[in-house]
Write a protein that holds these residues in place. Sequence first.
Motif, PDB file in Angstrom:
ATOM      1  N   CYS A 100     -50.507  25.377  51.402  1.00 27.37           N
ATOM      2  CA  CYS A 100     -51.886  25.638  51.801  1.00 27.37           C
ATOM      3  C   CYS A 100     -52.142  25.208  53.239  1.00 27.37           C
ATOM      4  O   CYS A 100     -52.835  25.891  53.996  1.00 27.37           O
ATOM      5  N   GLN A 101     -51.575  24.079  53.644  1.00 29.92           N
ATOM      6  CA  GLN A 101     -51.795  23.598  55.004  1.00 29.92           C
ATOM      7  C   GLN A 101     -51.057  24.447  56.033  1.00 29.92           C
ATOM      8  O   GLN A 101     -51.596  24.737  57.109  1.00 29.92           O
ATOM      9  N   THR A 102     -49.825  24.868  55.711  1.00 32.86           N
ATOM     10  CA  THR A 102     -49.023  25.580  56.704  1.00 32.86           C
ATOM     11  C   THR A 102     -49.340  27.070  56.782  1.00 32.86           C
ATOM     12  O   THR A 102     -49.041  27.708  57.794  1.00 32.86           O
ATOM     13  N   THR A 103     -49.910  27.645  55.725  1.00 31.01           N
ATOM     14  CA  THR A 103     -50.256  29.063  55.776  1.00 31.01           C
ATOM     15  C   THR A 103     -51.748  29.292  55.970  1.00 31.01           C
ATOM     16  O   THR A 103     -52.151  30.223  56.666  1.00 31.01           O
ATOM     17  N   MET A 104     -52.577  28.431  55.368  1.00 35.44           N
ATOM     18  CA  MET A 104     -54.019  28.658  55.394  1.00 35.44           C
ATOM     19  C   MET A 104     -54.772  27.631  56.242  1.00 35.44           C
ATOM     20  O   MET A 104     -55.974  27.778  56.481  1.00 35.44           O
ATOM     21  N   GLY A 105     -54.093  26.569  56.665  1.00 35.95           N
ATOM     22  CA  GLY A 105     -54.724  25.582  57.527  1.00 35.95           C
ATOM     23  C   GLY A 105     -55.717  24.682  56.822  1.00 35.95           C
ATOM     24  O   GLY A 105     -56.600  24.103  57.464  1.00 35.95           O
ATOM     25  N   LYS A 106     -55.582  24.514  55.493  1.00 40.08           N
ATOM     26  CA  LYS A 106     -56.517  23.681  54.735  1.00 40.08           C
ATOM     27  C   LYS A 106     -55.785  22.643  53.897  1.00 40.08           C
ATOM     28  O   LYS A 106     -54.813  22.963  53.220  1.00 40.08           O
ATOM     29  N   LYS A 107     -56.300  21.411  53.931  1.00 41.81           N
ATOM     30  CA  LYS A 107     -55.778  20.355  53.071  1.00 41.81           C
ATOM     31  C   LYS A 107     -56.602  20.335  51.790  1.00 41.81           C
ATOM     32  O   LYS A 107     -57.825  20.296  51.818  1.00 41.81           O
ATOM     33  N   MET A 108     -55.905  20.365  50.635  1.00 43.04           N
ATOM     34  CA  MET A 108     -56.588  20.553  49.361  1.00 43.04           C
ATOM     35  C   MET A 108     -56.587  19.318  48.460  1.00 43.04           C
ATOM     36  O   MET A 108     -57.299  19.274  47.470  1.00 43.04           O
ATOM     37  N   ASN A 109     -55.733  18.319  48.740  1.00 36.28           N
ATOM     38  CA  ASN A 109     -55.661  17.096  47.924  1.00 36.28           C
ATOM     39  C   ASN A 109     -55.354  17.398  46.455  1.00 36.28           C
ATOM     40  O   ASN A 109     -56.097  17.049  45.548  1.00 36.28           O
ATOM     41  N   PHE A 110     -54.213  18.047  46.225  1.00 41.04           N
ATOM     42  CA  PHE A 110     -53.841  18.451  44.876  1.00 41.04           C
ATOM     43  C   PHE A 110     -53.389  17.288  43.992  1.00 41.04           C
ATOM     44  O   PHE A 110     -53.135  17.492  42.809  1.00 41.04           O
ATOM     45  N   GLN A 111     -53.259  16.096  44.555  1.00 43.97           N
ATOM     46  CA  GLN A 111     -52.843  14.968  43.724  1.00 43.97           C
ATOM     47  C   GLN A 111     -53.910  14.572  42.708  1.00 43.97           C
ATOM     48  O   GLN A 111     -53.642  13.842  41.761  1.00 43.97           O
ATOM     49  N   HIS A 112     -55.129  15.075  42.899  1.00 38.14           N
ATOM     50  CA  HIS A 112     -56.184  14.773  41.934  1.00 38.14           C
ATOM     51  C   HIS A 112     -55.994  15.613  40.676  1.00 38.14           C
ATOM     52  O   HIS A 112     -55.541  16.746  40.711  1.00 38.14           O
ATOM     53  N   ASP A 113     -56.368  15.055  39.534  1.00 36.40           N
ATOM     54  CA  ASP A 113     -56.188  15.735  38.246  1.00 36.40           C
ATOM     55  C   ASP A 113     -56.983  17.032  38.148  1.00 36.40           C
ATOM     56  O   ASP A 113     -56.652  17.914  37.374  1.00 36.40           O
ATOM     57  N   GLY A 114     -58.043  17.162  38.925  1.00 34.16           N
ATOM     58  CA  GLY A 114     -58.868  18.363  38.862  1.00 34.16           C
ATOM     59  C   GLY A 114     -58.158  19.626  39.304  1.00 34.16           C
ATOM     60  O   GLY A 114     -58.679  20.726  39.135  1.00 34.16           O
ATOM     61  N   SER A 115     -56.946  19.498  39.873  1.00 35.12           N
ATOM     62  CA  SER A 115     -56.204  20.669  40.343  1.00 35.12           C
ATOM     63  C   SER A 115     -55.368  21.324  39.250  1.00 35.12           C
ATOM     64  O   SER A 115     -54.797  22.389  39.460  1.00 35.12           O
ATOM     65  N   MET A 116     -55.292  20.719  38.084  1.00 38.61           N
ATOM     66  CA  MET A 116     -54.419  21.238  37.029  1.00 38.61           C
ATOM     67  C   MET A 116     -54.708  22.693  36.648  1.00 38.61           C
ATOM     68  O   MET A 116     -53.774  23.464  36.393  1.00 38.61           O
ATOM     69  N   PRO A 117     -55.986  23.128  36.568  1.00 37.19           N
ATOM     70  CA  PRO A 117     -56.229  24.540  36.218  1.00 37.19           C
ATOM     71  C   PRO A 117     -55.546  25.526  37.157  1.00 37.19           C
ATOM     72  O   PRO A 117     -55.149  26.620  36.730  1.00 37.19           O
ATOM     73  N   ILE A 118     -55.390  25.164  38.433  1.00 36.19           N
ATOM     74  CA  ILE A 118     -54.733  26.059  39.383  1.00 36.19           C
ATOM     75  C   ILE A 118     -53.262  26.216  39.031  1.00 36.19           C
ATOM     76  O   ILE A 118     -52.722  27.334  38.989  1.00 36.19           O
ATOM     77  N   PHE A 119     -52.591  25.112  38.730  1.00 33.84           N
ATOM     78  CA  PHE A 119     -51.171  25.172  38.384  1.00 33.84           C
ATOM     79  C   PHE A 119     -50.965  25.887  37.056  1.00 33.84           C
ATOM     80  O   PHE A 119     -50.008  26.655  36.891  1.00 33.84           O
ATOM     81  N   GLU A 120     -51.840  25.635  36.116  1.00 27.09           N
ATOM     82  CA  GLU A 120     -51.753  26.334  34.833  1.00 27.09           C
ATOM     83  C   GLU A 120     -51.973  27.828  35.011  1.00 27.09           C
ATOM     84  O   GLU A 120     -51.345  28.642  34.327  1.00 27.09           O
ATOM     85  N   ALA A 121     -52.861  28.202  35.944  1.00 30.70           N
ATOM     86  CA  ALA A 121     -53.125  29.620  36.191  1.00 30.70           C
ATOM     87  C   ALA A 121     -51.914  30.303  36.808  1.00 30.70           C
ATOM     88  O   ALA A 121     -51.560  31.434  36.421  1.00 30.70           O
ATOM     89  N   TYR A 122     -51.249  29.648  37.783  1.00 29.57           N
ATOM     90  CA  TYR A 122     -50.053  30.241  38.374  1.00 29.57           C
ATOM     91  C   TYR A 122     -48.965  30.425  37.320  1.00 29.57           C
ATOM     92  O   TYR A 122     -48.305  31.459  37.246  1.00 29.57           O
TER      93      TYR A 122
END
Length: 499
Positions: free
Chosen positions: A180-202
């Motif tokens: 995300c940082q190298t292609t889109m220029g945004k830091k997303m802080n995926f270490q938080h548990d709230g990111s799990m739906p994104i990984f499950e979706a992929y």
Amino acid sequence: MLAYILVSWLLLAWIYFLWTRRRYYKVACQLKGPIGWPLIGMGLQMMNPETFLQYMDGLSHRYKVPFISWMGINCFLYVNDPQTVEQIFNSTHCTNKGEFYRFMSSAIGDGLFTSSSPRWHKHRRLINPAFGRQILCNFLPIFNSEADVLLDKLEVEGVQRGKSLEIYQILKKIVLEAACQTTMGKKMNFQHDGSMPIFEAYNGLTEVCVKRMLSPWLYPEVIYRRSRLFAQQQKVVGVLFGFVGQLLEPIVSVVAREANKEQMHQQSRGKSKSIFIEQVREHVERGQLSWQDVRDEANVAIAATFETTSTALYFTILCLAMHPVYQERLHEELLAELPPFGDITMEHLDRLTYTEMVINEAMRLFAPVPMVIRSAAQDIELRRDDGEFLIPQGTQIGIDIFNMQRSEQVWGPMARTYNPEAHFGPDAPPRHAFAFVPFTKGLRMCIGYRYAQMLMKLILAKIFRSYRITTAAKLDELLVKGNISLKLKDYPLCQVQRR
């Protein structure tokens, strides 16, 4: 009388259908393979992702490769030998992805991974500069920073708390953050548990697409849209579109406010034009790409970067954990070539030859993308040791990278063992140039292969410079699943020790 006319009409339609496909049947008689069932072909035998790769390996020992089979009503050429792979990957008529990839493009858009010519040629030309070596060097601070986050996680969870870790889940967050940082220029802080739906979706998206690919009765759109699988697809696609839409907010503003184009251009002059998002911003402003093009490419760029790189990186770590002898040899190289702590530079990475060997050997045994499918855009002549054969236009060509890279005929008696020196060391016997193709090769080689290599080498170097990783798992006990990117049925736990 009406019934007689209807039956006669159906019979004539069936005869005409068979006549239009006569060239497929001719080559199927020449390159004999399993026939399967009417209308669904080998669908029933191939529908289980957990046994698909093993099933295809078994067929390759029963029939002379390459051979013709059937997926639904599609003529399917199966390939797992380097000589034929070279012909396919270097053919100008085989650059288009297979028809089965339309299932993915219909879900997340028609990006570089799924698109066909002339769209693919145009977009590849426009996006290619974002993955040049000099641009990638600018990503090293991000790679180093995310690798340090990973080390902190290993230290706290694995060393201080003494937990056994499922490293794959940790790696996915690190790699997606870097993507995300190298292609889109945004830091997303995926270490938080709230990111799990994104990984499950992929994960859910790849499973849905593969299940449909292996289920010919779901090929017709009218049937698929009434299936449970389609409902599952819509759910995961909604999550991913929301995520990518969040990443693309700056681009949306460019597209939506045509009147402010010049102002936006002036504001962005001071920004880097190197990363994907900045380059496509310029292409939108020039009218070379549409908003839909950008969203499609962003969907695919993030998914492909994160899925394949995290998969290859995980299998390398797991192989080293299962083979401590090679892990120690890797550590010796890192001690000799790297400072004891701190960031890793491009000069450091260029010197890490053994590190590259252990990565290549892991990708040989566990191909990140186990099978790719190409479509013959025109008739092609295929050479086999018993003659030349005409492969008709429209034939779907499955290149089984996973089984080819494990073949004893290609790699010798130790083909199914992990031995970096035997297969990639200076004394290793020469192999066919297309025997090892983890990022494919030829005219449509993966655009992000240098990116993946750099990120994997850097993360591995930082981990094994400071830590030792072990596991109770054994190589021959791992059960792989045939997916768009390679998966395991069960992911073994690993233990981490500080050196």
